[in-house]
Structure formats: C-alpha cells, structure tokens
Write an enzyme that holds these catalytic residues in place. Structure first.
Site, mmCIF file in Angstrom:
data_model
loop_
_atom_site.group_PDB
_atom_site.id
_atom_site.type_symbol
_atom_site.label_atom_id
_atom_site.label_comp_id
_atom_site.label_asym_id
_atom_site.label_seq_id
_atom_site.Cartn_x
_atom_site.Cartn_y
_atom_site.Cartn_z
ATOM 1 C CG PHE A 100 3.307 4.222 -1.510
ATOM 2 C CD1 PHE A 100 3.593 5.403 -2.158
ATOM 3 C CD2 PHE A 100 2.270 4.361 -0.867
ATOM 4 C CE1 PHE A 100 2.465 6.310 -2.205
ATOM 5 C CE2 PHE A 100 1.075 4.992 -0.782
ATOM 6 C CZ PHE A 100 1.239 6.203 -1.453
ATOM 7 C CG ASP B 19 3.062 0.736 5.485
ATOM 8 O OD1 ASP B 19 1.824 0.057 5.552
ATOM 9 O OD2 ASP B 19 3.152 1.602 4.700
ATOM 10 C CE LYS C 43 -4.040 0.926 -0.237
ATOM 11 N NZ LYS C 43 -2.713 1.460 0.037
HETATM 12 C C1 LIG Z 1 -1.888 2.798 0.500
HETATM 13 C C2 LIG Z 1 -0.859 2.680 1.328
HETATM 14 C C3 LIG Z 1 -0.403 3.674 2.216
HETATM 15 C C4 LIG Z 1 -1.376 4.943 2.131
HETATM 16 O O1 LIG Z 1 -2.542 4.698 2.748
HETATM 17 P P1 LIG Z 1 -3.593 5.923 2.336
HETATM 18 O O2 LIG Z 1 -4.910 5.454 3.160
HETATM 19 O O3 LIG Z 1 -3.663 6.124 0.889
HETATM 20 O O4 LIG Z 1 -2.973 7.241 2.998
HETATM 21 C C5 LIG Z 1 0.730 3.395 3.017
HETATM 22 N N1 LIG Z 1 1.465 2.447 2.860
HETATM 23 C C6 LIG Z 1 1.170 1.476 2.138
HETATM 24 C C7 LIG Z 1 2.015 0.196 2.172
HETATM 25 C C8 LIG Z 1 0.050 1.312 1.424
HETATM 26 O O5 LIG Z 1 -0.266 0.504 0.537
#
Ligand SMILES: *Cc1c(COP(=O)(O)O)cnc(C)c1O
Length: 406
Positions: free
Chosen positions: A149, A233, A262
């Site tokens: 994701f 990420d 986050k």
């Molecule tokens: C939450 C998340 C995203 C997206 O972040 P948003 O602030 O919701 O756009 C991307 N990558 C990972 C691994 C995430 O947990």
C-alpha cells in the site's frame, strides 16, 4: 477543552450525526460508529462522554498521544507567529526539520528533503524520483510488491499492489510491475531497464506483514548492482514506531530514499521524501513543488514531535513496550490468535478466522480502539508514550474481547 452547545450525537433538528455525516460527506467514506470530541494521552472521549483507550493512534499518527503539552505549546506559539508563507520564502523550522531528518535517517551530508502534505504526496515525489533515474533512457520499469500500500492518489495508487483499490480507476500510470515478495521474484524481474523499486519494510495495510528473511538486504544488493533505486516507504513504519528511528536501520542497509509521513508531526499533515547519496542530485529546480509543503506550522509540529521523541527516549520505549504487549497477547493464550507480527509498537495479530471486524467492533464497545487491517488481522499501534498502566488496561480489555468470541 471546548464543549459544543449542541451534542452532535443527540437527536436534533438536523437528525443524528450519523445521518448528517451520511448526507454530507463523500460516499467514499463509510459512516463511522463513533464521533470523537477530545483526547488526552492514550485516551479519547466521544461526544457522549464515553472514554476509549486508543491503541491505534489515528493509524500510527499520534506519536505523542493526544493533547501532548509539548506539541500544544509549539503549535499555539507557531499559530500566533507564522502559519504559512509559500515556497518563495524560507522559514527556520523548515530548515531545522530538514537537518533533523538528515541526521536521524543517517542520510548525512548529501541527504536532501522534499516536503509534501501526506504519505501519498511523499510517494508521488518518490514516483517522480524514479522517473528521473532514466539511465540512457531505457530505464522505464518500476517494481513494487504485491499486496503493498502506497496511497490513494493516482501515482501512489499505481505503486499500490492491491488490485481491488486500483480497478475502478484504470488506466493506471504506465511502467509499474507488481512482483511477488520473494528474493527469487526480484532476481528475475530486475535488470538494467528497472528505474527502481519501492518497498514497505513491514506491510502495514496488508495487516502488518513482515518481509521474508533476507529480502531487504537482497533488494539493496540487487538494486545497487543494476543501478536501480531502492526506495523504502517508511510512512507507517518510521519515526520510532518499530524500535529504531526508521525500520531499515534494523537491517544494516542504506536505501536511496525513504518516504515519511503519518507519525512525524503528531497529526498535523506533512509528508517527506528523504534522499541519500547520488539520488539527492536527481531533482533540479522547478521539477516539483507544493503550496503547503513544509510550511512553518507543519514543520514546527514535526520538530516538536521529533524533539520530544528524542529527549524522552520514546524510540527505546517503542521497542520495550512492543515486547511487553506482544508477550502479554501471547500470554492470553487465546485459540483465536494464530500469530503476532510486526516490530516494536506496530503489531499485527493474525487471527485463525476472518473475525477481525467483530474483534474491533467488540473492542470499541468495551472502550478499546484497535483496527481490523483486513478480515483476519488486528492492527495495534498505540502512541509511543504508552506505559504500564495503559498496557495493563489494554490486556484486560483485549482479553475480555477475545474470550467473548472464543
Ligand atoms: C498511510 C500510508 C500511505 C498513505 O499515506 P496518506 O497520508 O494516507 O496519503 C502510504 N504508504 C504507507 C505504507 C502507508 O501506511
């Protein structure tokens, strides 16, 4: 604390808040069960005054819990000083945060920081970075992992390895291939036509799923060998949550870039792309930007949060408390629990049956916030400030929930 004159949860001329929500918010959002009004530490209260132990922290966002005095003071002061100026001007907190990120990521002298306003935007910047690694022009392929994701905007979505999230929005941006999460699959896919790969060090949205043994080290070796970028990420896994500032630091590798969001600013929207080494030279003036990106309000929040994490030893706390919670969950000895995944305070509880939605709904009833990351996984991600009392209460509540479903 402010109290509203009209309780949104009560019957009013406008109907219940659930109806007002359903009648006004975009249908892309399911109507929540609870409307929250305030928080303090690891607790939040709903509009009817019911208290919840928050072991999700806004999905790994509220690193310092709620209403932490350090963050409250920094933001109150900054709001009364300077909130926004645009990228035509520099601000002290913007530069201070970039220097801090270079230090805690280990990106060092050659490291560079780009600011956006969310995780998805950080990954959009990462996508552009990958496109800039052209080689002789034939490096057009980007690798990502199945079930990964990376966000909901079109670039981030193209990187995301969940077909169900992509299918309504085809066609995707071209060039992205989703491979199986195995060293063999990576070996087969990678060659001189690959611009880079993006990897979550632990797949958060997939249910807190660890990578296979040796995978990250192999990914580093293979990308380096073929001139491809390794982008991690760390949006969910970063900022101390897993027991080190960033999760890659536990694997003895150095990536070409990471994305962060986050937990970095305690809930104030901000995302960042941090580059290491040669990857820092790919962007040139004018290639990317964002109106809000790195504004003094958001960067002040991040400086306050990161400063507090450092001075209060919360990275170490995440490691210690993570062990404590894992051991406590195992000690419940519930036949419903199949395995416990993740690192530090990013914990996935794999259930034997697809009852995660029931578990999280019952938890909410007894005053505990956890999340069903998928049908059979519970995600637990408390604030990094979590201590003995909150853990004892969590164990009592979670035990009651599991026993009730056995
Ligand atoms: C939450 C998340 C995203 C997206 O972040 P948003 O602030 O919701 O756009 C991307 N990558 C990972 C691994 C995430 O947990």
């Amino acid at each position: 604390m402010t109290t509203s004159t009209q309780t949104p949860g009560s019957q009013t001329q406008g109907g219940t808040w659930q109806r007002r929500f359903g009648d006004s918010l975009m249908k892309s959002l399911a109507t929540p069960k609870v409307m929250l009004e305030r928080g303090e530490g690891c607790y939040v209260w709903d509009v009817d005054g019911k208290r919840y132990l928050d072991f999700l922290a806004g999905i790994a966002v509220n690193s310092l819990g709620h209403a932490h005095p350090v963050l409250v003071e920094a933001l109150s002061k900054q709001a009364a000083t300077l909130i926004h100026v645009s990228n035509y001007f520099a601000t002290p907190s913007q530069v201070e945060l970039a220097e801090r990120l270079k230090r805690i990521t280990g990106a060092g002298e050659r490291g560079r920081v780009y600011y956006g306003n969310s995780g998805a935007e950080a990954n959009e910047a990462a996508f552009k970075l990958l496109r800039l690694n052209k080689g002789d022009g034939s490096r057009k392929r980007i690798l990502a992992l199945q079930s990964s994701f990376h966000g909901r905007t079109m670039g981030a979505l193209a990187l995301t390895g969940k077909p169900a999230l992509r299918k309504d929005f085809e066609p995707m941006l071209p060039g992205v291939e989703h491979i199986e999460t195995s060293i063999e699959a990576l070996e087969q896919a990678i060659d001189e036509t690959v611009a880079g790969i993006i990897i979550e060090p632990i797949k958060g949205e997939a249910g807190v799923v660890d990578l296979p043994e040796g995978f990250l080290v192999a990914a580093r070796e293979l990308t380096a060998k073929h001139g491809a970028l390794l982008i991690l990420d760390e949006i969910q896994t970063g900022v101390g949550r897993t027991g080190s500032w960033f999760t890659f630091q536990q694997f003895g590798i150095v990536p070409d870039a990471i994305t962060v969001a986050k937990g970095i600013a305690g809930g104030v929207p901000i995302g960042a792309l941090v580059t290491f080494g040669d990857a820092s030279d790919l962007f040139e003036a004018g290639m990317h930007g964002s109106t809000f990106g790195g504004n003094p309000f958001a960067t002040t929040a991040a400086n306050a949060v990161l400063g507090e994490i450092e001075s209060s030893g919360l990275v170490q706390n995440a490691e210690v408390r993570g062990h404590q919670i894992r051991e406590a969950i195992a000690a419940i000895g519930s036949p419903l629990v199949q395995e416990i995944r993740g690192r530090g305070l990013l914990i996935g509880v794999g259930l034997v049956d697809p009852i995660a939605a029931e578990v999280s709904a019952r938890a909410l009833e007894v005053g505990l916030i956890v999340n069903a990351a998928n049908d059979s996984s519970i995600r637990i991600a408390p604030p990094l400030i979590v201590g003995d009392d909150e853990i004892a209460e969590f164990v009592r509540l979670f035990t009651a929930v599991l026993k009730g479903l056995e």
